[in-house]
Every structure is written in structure tokens, then in C-alpha cells.
Design a protein around this motif. Structure first.
Motif, PDB file in Angstrom:
ATOM      1  N   ILE A 135       0.811  -1.217   0.000  1.00 51.79           N
ATOM      2  CA  ILE A 135       0.000   0.000   0.000  1.00 51.79           C
ATOM      3  C   ILE A 135       0.843   1.266   0.000  1.00 51.79           C
ATOM      4  O   ILE A 135       0.483   2.273  -0.601  1.00 51.79           O
ATOM      5  CB  ILE A 135      -0.961  -0.015   1.211  1.00 51.79           C
ATOM      6  CG1 ILE A 135      -1.941  -1.188   1.077  1.00 51.79           C
ATOM      7  CG2 ILE A 135      -1.720   1.297   1.343  1.00 51.79           C
ATOM      8  CD1 ILE A 135      -2.797  -1.422   2.305  1.00 51.79           C
ATOM      9  N   THR A 136       1.999   1.217   0.678  1.00 57.40           N
ATOM     10  CA  THR A 136       2.823   2.427   0.835  1.00 57.40           C
ATOM     11  C   THR A 136       4.247   2.174   0.364  1.00 57.40           C
ATOM     12  O   THR A 136       5.078   1.656   1.112  1.00 57.40           O
ATOM     13  CB  THR A 136       2.834   2.893   2.307  1.00 57.40           C
ATOM     14  OG1 THR A 136       1.502   3.014   2.785  1.00 57.40           O
ATOM     15  CG2 THR A 136       3.530   4.240   2.425  1.00 57.40           C
ATOM     16  N   THR A 137       4.510   2.488  -0.881  1.00 54.85           N
ATOM     17  CA  THR A 137       5.865   2.434  -1.442  1.00 54.85           C
ATOM     18  C   THR A 137       6.107   3.714  -2.233  1.00 54.85           C
ATOM     19  O   THR A 137       5.316   4.066  -3.102  1.00 54.85           O
ATOM     20  CB  THR A 137       6.044   1.217  -2.368  1.00 54.85           C
ATOM     21  OG1 THR A 137       5.840   0.015  -1.633  1.00 54.85           O
ATOM     22  CG2 THR A 137       7.445   1.198  -2.962  1.00 54.85           C
ATOM     23  N   PHE A 138       7.191   4.399  -1.907  1.00 60.15           N
ATOM     24  CA  PHE A 138       7.531   5.629  -2.621  1.00 60.15           C
ATOM     25  C   PHE A 138       8.371   5.276  -3.848  1.00 60.15           C
ATOM     26  O   PHE A 138       9.425   4.661  -3.717  1.00 60.15           O
ATOM     27  CB  PHE A 138       8.312   6.579  -1.713  1.00 60.15           C
ATOM     28  CG  PHE A 138       8.741   7.848  -2.403  1.00 60.15           C
ATOM     29  CD1 PHE A 138       7.833   8.863  -2.620  1.00 60.15           C
ATOM     30  CD2 PHE A 138      10.050   7.998  -2.846  1.00 60.15           C
ATOM     31  CE1 PHE A 138       8.219  10.026  -3.264  1.00 60.15           C
ATOM     32  CE2 PHE A 138      10.440   9.162  -3.498  1.00 60.15           C
ATOM     33  CZ  PHE A 138       9.519  10.177  -3.710  1.00 60.15           C
ATOM     34  N   PRO A 139       7.920   5.665  -5.046  1.00 58.36           N
ATOM     35  CA  PRO A 139       8.679   5.307  -6.258  1.00 58.36           C
ATOM     36  C   PRO A 139       9.904   6.185  -6.462  1.00 58.36           C
ATOM     37  O   PRO A 139       9.801   7.403  -6.577  1.00 58.36           O
ATOM     38  CB  PRO A 139       7.644   5.534  -7.377  1.00 58.36           C
ATOM     39  CG  PRO A 139       6.715   6.576  -6.836  1.00 58.36           C
ATOM     40  CD  PRO A 139       6.667   6.367  -5.347  1.00 58.36           C
TER      41      PRO A 139
END
Length: 235
Positions: free
Chosen positions: A104-108
Motif C-alpha cells: 500500500i505504501t511504497t515511494f517510487p
């Protein structure tokens, strides 16, 4: 999730350097690079890891998964193929409370094809379609591990094998926390967050036994008893 990475911090700078090194060395193999964990949430501290996930087009390409320090900063580098990563996001497993946060929470750091966005949407779709009994069944799996570890820990404590009992109690606490996460559809940031958030981090032998007893009753009420006849083993 953070809107922008602060590259002026040691961890932010290292994340950028890692991304650039990966893309320079494996330009044709890497589909995306992202940040998970506390850095993606924007609440990292001086003791935080840099959790990097590398997405490749094909298996056995790109960098190898590793955990080590770089310039004194702990780095956890994970590698997954695009197909495998989407498959994981579309599956519920007993470890779901510990896996969902990354889905749900991954910074590209590098994601020209919006793969991380696709993975997030795939997982949210899974959650919207999942039946309550699926979560309950997975919770029963974790309860069996927690209950077994708790029983063995109690026996070892009676034999004054304190070190082994402590190890098993840690296992029992974690899987008790996973039961709670599955029953309430709650995911956690880490194993430490799981035991703290569910209130079992400081539970002693007796307290943990009482929690497991309550969870067993709850599972039974939801149609997934922790004990039963032989035929129920395969349900």
C-alpha cells in the motif's frame, strides 16, 4: 506516504545513490525501484533502515537481495519480478499483516510505468473482494503456531531452560499479534510494531495464555475453531 524524498538527509541521499547505481548497472533489467518502510511514511529516524525494493522484468536478473550497512546506514535490498510482485499483492497469506504496508505504501524512486501504483490497486481490490472467512482461516493458522510456541515455552520454563523459553515466547507473541491483525483486518509496519500495537509485547506467560484463550473463543465463534475432529483438519 511522502510526497517528495528529502535527498539532503544521509538516508535520502543514500536512497538516490542506490537507485542511480542500480539503474546504471542494470538499465535493461530493472522495471522500477521504490522505498518502503519508515522512509516511505516520512517518519524515519537516524536509526532507520533504507528499505529498497527493486522490480525486474525477468527472474534472476538485476541485483541480488541483501542486507548490510552502507556508510554506516542499514540497507535492506529486496528484489522481485514484476509478475511475482503483482501475484503477491493479489494473494492473502498468514503473514498479510506484515506484508500489506509495502503493498500500500511504497515511494517510487524510479517507476516510469506506474508499477507500484498498479500493485497498490491490485492489493486494494483483493481486500475489497476478500471474504471474512479467508482472514479467519489465516488467523487460525497463526494461532496454531502461537499456541504451540506458548505451550513449549511453558514446558521449557518448568525445566529452567529460560533462554529457549524466551525465544519461543517471542515467537508466540508475534503470531498472537498476527492473529489480532487478521481478525481486525489491521496491518503493521514491522514485527515490532505488530507486538506493540496489539499489546502483547510485554505479555508474560500467563497473560499471553489468556489472550490466546480469548482468540481461540473468537475463532470458534467465527466458525474456525482451533480444535476439532480429524475431518476438520482439511477445512
Amino acid at each position: 506516504m511522502i510526497a517528495e524524498l528529502d535527498a539532503s538527509t544521509p538516508r535520502g541521499s543514500l536512497a538516490i545513490r542506490l537507485r542511480d547505481a542500480i539503474l546504471e548497472r542494470w538499465p535493461a533489467e530493472v522495471k522500477a525501484v521504490g522505498l518502503c518502510g519508515s522512509m516511505a511514511h516520512g517518519d524515519d529516524t537516524d536509526s532507520s533502515d533504507v528499505n529498497v525494493i527493486v522490480v525486474t522484468y525477468r527472474p534472476k536478473t538485476g541485483p541480488k537481495p541483501t542486507q548490510r550497512r552502507v556508510d554506516g546506514i542499514p540497507v535492506d535490498l529486496r528484489v522481485v519480478t514484476a509478475e511475482e510482485g503483482l501475484g503477491q499483492a493479489r494473494s492473502l497469506t498468514p503473514n498479510w499483516p506484515l506484508l500489506a504496508d509495502a503493498f500500500i505504501t511504497t515511494f517510487p524512486l524510479h517507476d516510469p510505468e506506474d508499477w507500484f501504483k498498479d500493485r497498490r490497486e491490485a492489493h486494494l481490490n483483493l481486500l475489497s473482494e476478500a471474504r471474512p472467512m479467508e482472514f479467519t482461516g489465516l488467523a487460525r493458522h497463526n494461532w496454531a503456531i502461537a499456541g504451540g510456541a506458548h505451550t513449549r515455552a511453558a514446558r521449557l520454563a518448568q525445566w529452567y531452560d529460560t533462554d529457549a523459553a524466551l525465544i519461543l515466547m517471542a515467537q508466540a507473541r508475534l503470531h498472537t499479534a498476527l492473529v489480532a491483525g487478521l481478525l481486525t483486518h489491521t496491518h503493521f509496519r514491522s514485527t515490532v510494531d505488530a507486538v506493540k500495537h496489539t499489546g502483547v509485547a510485554a505479555a508474560d506467560m500467563q497473560e499471553l495464555g489468556a489472550i490466546l484463550k480469548y482468540q481461540a473463543e473468537e475463532l470458534t465463534a467465527r466458525g474456525r475453531p482451533v480444535d476439532g475432529r480429524l475431518g476438520a483438519l482439511f477445512d
